[in-house]
Design a protein around this motif. Structure first.
Motif, mmCIF file in Angstrom:
data_model
loop_
_atom_site.group_PDB
_atom_site.id
_atom_site.type_symbol
_atom_site.label_atom_id
_atom_site.label_comp_id
_atom_site.label_asym_id
_atom_site.label_seq_id
_atom_site.Cartn_x
_atom_site.Cartn_y
_atom_site.Cartn_z
ATOM 1 N N SER A 193 100.829 60.385 -10.274
ATOM 2 C CA SER A 193 100.023 61.120 -9.319
ATOM 3 C C SER A 193 99.990 60.387 -8.185
ATOM 4 N N ALA A 194 99.940 59.170 -7.902
ATOM 5 C CA ALA A 194 99.993 58.426 -6.780
ATOM 6 C C ALA A 194 101.321 58.272 -6.082
ATOM 7 N N GLY A 195 102.333 58.460 -6.806
ATOM 8 C CA GLY A 195 103.738 58.357 -6.362
ATOM 9 C C GLY A 195 103.941 56.657 -6.294
ATOM 10 N N VAL A 196 103.507 55.821 -7.275
ATOM 11 C CA VAL A 196 103.391 54.383 -7.002
ATOM 12 C C VAL A 196 104.544 53.997 -8.234
ATOM 13 N N SER A 197 105.330 52.896 -8.095
ATOM 14 C CA SER A 197 106.165 52.475 -8.989
ATOM 15 C C SER A 197 105.449 52.215 -10.188
ATOM 16 N N ILE A 198 105.912 52.890 -11.509
ATOM 17 C CA ILE A 198 105.014 52.623 -12.721
ATOM 18 C C ILE A 198 105.614 51.042 -13.176
ATOM 19 N N GLY A 199 106.579 50.457 -12.902
ATOM 20 C CA GLY A 199 107.069 49.214 -13.178
ATOM 21 C C GLY A 199 106.252 48.262 -12.409
ATOM 22 N N ASP A 200 105.810 48.410 -11.276
ATOM 23 C CA ASP A 200 104.867 47.830 -10.647
ATOM 24 C C ASP A 200 103.690 47.645 -11.375
ATOM 25 N N ILE A 247 92.716 63.647 -11.484
ATOM 26 C CA ILE A 247 91.675 64.532 -10.785
ATOM 27 C C ILE A 247 91.302 63.492 -9.569
ATOM 28 N N LEU A 248 91.025 62.233 -9.723
ATOM 29 C CA LEU A 248 90.419 61.517 -8.847
ATOM 30 C C LEU A 248 91.502 60.738 -7.995
ATOM 31 N N THR A 249 92.590 60.490 -8.583
ATOM 32 C CA THR A 249 93.789 59.807 -7.774
ATOM 33 C C THR A 249 94.038 60.429 -6.434
ATOM 34 N N PRO A 250 94.191 61.927 -6.376
ATOM 35 C CA PRO A 250 94.597 62.104 -4.981
ATOM 36 C C PRO A 250 93.247 62.071 -4.044
ATOM 37 N N ASN A 269 95.813 48.234 -1.276
ATOM 38 C CA ASN A 269 97.147 48.202 -1.721
ATOM 39 C C ASN A 269 97.046 49.288 -2.862
ATOM 40 N N PRO A 270 97.916 50.313 -3.166
ATOM 41 C CA PRO A 270 97.717 51.295 -3.955
ATOM 42 C C PRO A 270 97.895 50.779 -5.193
ATOM 43 N N VAL A 271 98.762 49.654 -5.708
ATOM 44 C CA VAL A 271 99.068 49.278 -6.923
ATOM 45 C C VAL A 271 97.665 48.530 -7.158
ATOM 46 N N HIS A 272 97.106 47.904 -6.435
ATOM 47 C CA HIS A 272 95.861 47.251 -6.717
ATOM 48 C C HIS A 272 94.589 48.259 -6.941
#
Length: 422
Positions: A162-169, A339-342, A354-357
């Protein structure tokens, strides 16, 4: 008006206990039909395209891996190894339950699955040694929430998509927060057990026994090493890791531990298919719901409102956590994240998060929803395993809720807890 219809319909359906997936889909469909701003094709195409994703393929495979390993004798061996480490100290069986939940969390990626697998073994064992039934059930029910904090985690996969963030990270960032939550639960278990006089086994600690149980459990303990090591070593992606977990679980359960046979596989596969279908329907309807909000520019309006309300980073994060805690009481974790991530992540980035945080904060906060009524999936699973009423269990779990809130506070305000290993 369209947004009012969307939220009012959804709220009404939830009040009448309509499943979340159906509520989201029906609310979106009725809004489309009543406003005429979009065609029904929008809903149909979103239901298809939302699950037509390579990263999301990891979800059904991790679910299947957890079901195979839960049935294949792996959970019993993890319990035996955890008991050998701490069973002779005050509250040893409660602490062993939490450690086992950590191990199983690194296999299943699911909170309710962790409660079911570990609770069926550890709750009767604790009761046998004199632990209060409510406390014994609360320990496993709360620790089961770690199932979505420690990688692999299905909610982390959904957030990453949803956020376009690395799943591995996200997976590596969840390790320390998951361990912190587990430590806080152990600390309260020790304090309460000390007060009540709950002891572990009278057998003294023995390195020889630890080594013996480790040898029995070593194939199970290798699973998170293979999954995470493969991802971070660049050998395979998180989705490919989920398939590796299935194959490894089958080989170990069928040929090494021999706890299941080929005749058991249809039942295991059927259970996994049902669970996966439920999750993927939620993904589809929640994505449609979220896309409609985006088309109506609701995320932008909420972001502007928050910025106008306060430019304080602390105020924003407190409001975000409060919102997530409330939502977690009423909505399934995967749906809430989609729903809430975007809505929340762009605002969080404006405030410098930070989007990972931010993802770890969302996952941990919503995981607490597993133990908060009225939804509280872990509460119902724990109640069904032990026979303790949901009302009694809800009271017994309050101290564990407070311990998790303490851990969450540290995770929110000390970003390095999540980002240290990146």
């Amino acid at each position: 008006m369209s947004v009012f219809i969307l939220f009012a319909t959804f709220a009404l359906l939830v009040i009448f206990s309509v499943p979340i997936a159906i509520s989201l889909g029906v609310a979106t469909l009725l809004t489309i039909l009543s406003t005429g701003t979009l065609s029904v094709d929008f809903l149909v195409s979103t239901l298809i395209t939302s699950v037509d994703s390579f990263p999301i393929m990891a979800v059904p495979f991790f679910i299947l891996a957890g079901d195979i390993m839960g049935s294949g004798g792996i959970s019993q061996r993890l319990v035996n190894f955890a008991n050998s480490l701490v069973k002779n100290i005050t509250g040893g069986f409660a602490i062993a339950s939490i450690i086992t939940c950590m191990f199983f969390a690194a296999i299943s990626g699911s909170g309710p699955a962790t409660v079911a697998a570990v609770g069926g073994i550890m709750i009767p064992a604790m009761i046998k040694y004199g632990y209060d039934k409510g406390f014994a059930t609360a320990v496993v029910t709360a620790a089961g929430a770690i199932g979505v904090m420690i990688p692999p985690s299905i909610p982390m996969v959904m957030y990453g998509v949803s956020a376009g963030v690395s799943i591995g990270d996200l997976f590596i960032a969840g390790i320390i927060p998951g361990l912190l939550v587990a430590f806080c639960l152990m600390a309260w278990s020790y304090v309460y057990s000390k007060k009540k006089g709950y002891k572990g086994s009278e057998e003294p600690f023995c390195w020889k026994e630890v080594w013996r149980q480790f040898k029995h459990a070593q194939l199970a303990l290798l699973i998170p090493v293979i999954i995470l090591g493969g991802i971070y070593g660049g050998i395979f992606t998180p989705t490919e890791a989920s398939v590796v977990a299935v194959v490894y679980g089958l080989v170990v359960s069928l040929f090494a531990y021999k706890e299941i046979t080929f005749t058991d596989l249809p039942k295991i596969f059927t259970k996994s298919v049902i669970t996966s279908v439920i999750v993927l329907i939620i993904v589809g309807t929640a994505t449609a719901f979220g896309k409609y909000l985006a088309l109506e520019q609701i995320p932008t309006q909420i972001a502007n409102a928050m910025l106008e309300f306060s430019d304080s980073k602390v105020v924003f994060i407190v409001l975000m956590v409060a919102l997530l805690l409330v939502v977690g009481c009423f909505m399934e974790t995967v749906a809430a994240i989609i729903i809430l991530t975007p809505i929340l992540v762009p605002v969080a980035m404006l405030f410098g998060f930070n989007p990972v945080h931010t993802g770890i904060i969302m996952v941990v906060t919503l995981a607490i929803g597993f133990i908060t009524p009225p939804l509280g999936l872990n509460l119902f699973v724990g109640s069904s395993v032990s026979g303790v009423s949901v009302e009694t269990l809800s009271k017994a779990i309050i101290p564990f809720f407070l311990a998790m809130m303490f851990a969450l506070t540290m995770i929110v305000f000390i970003p390095q807890i999540s980002l240290l290993l990146l």
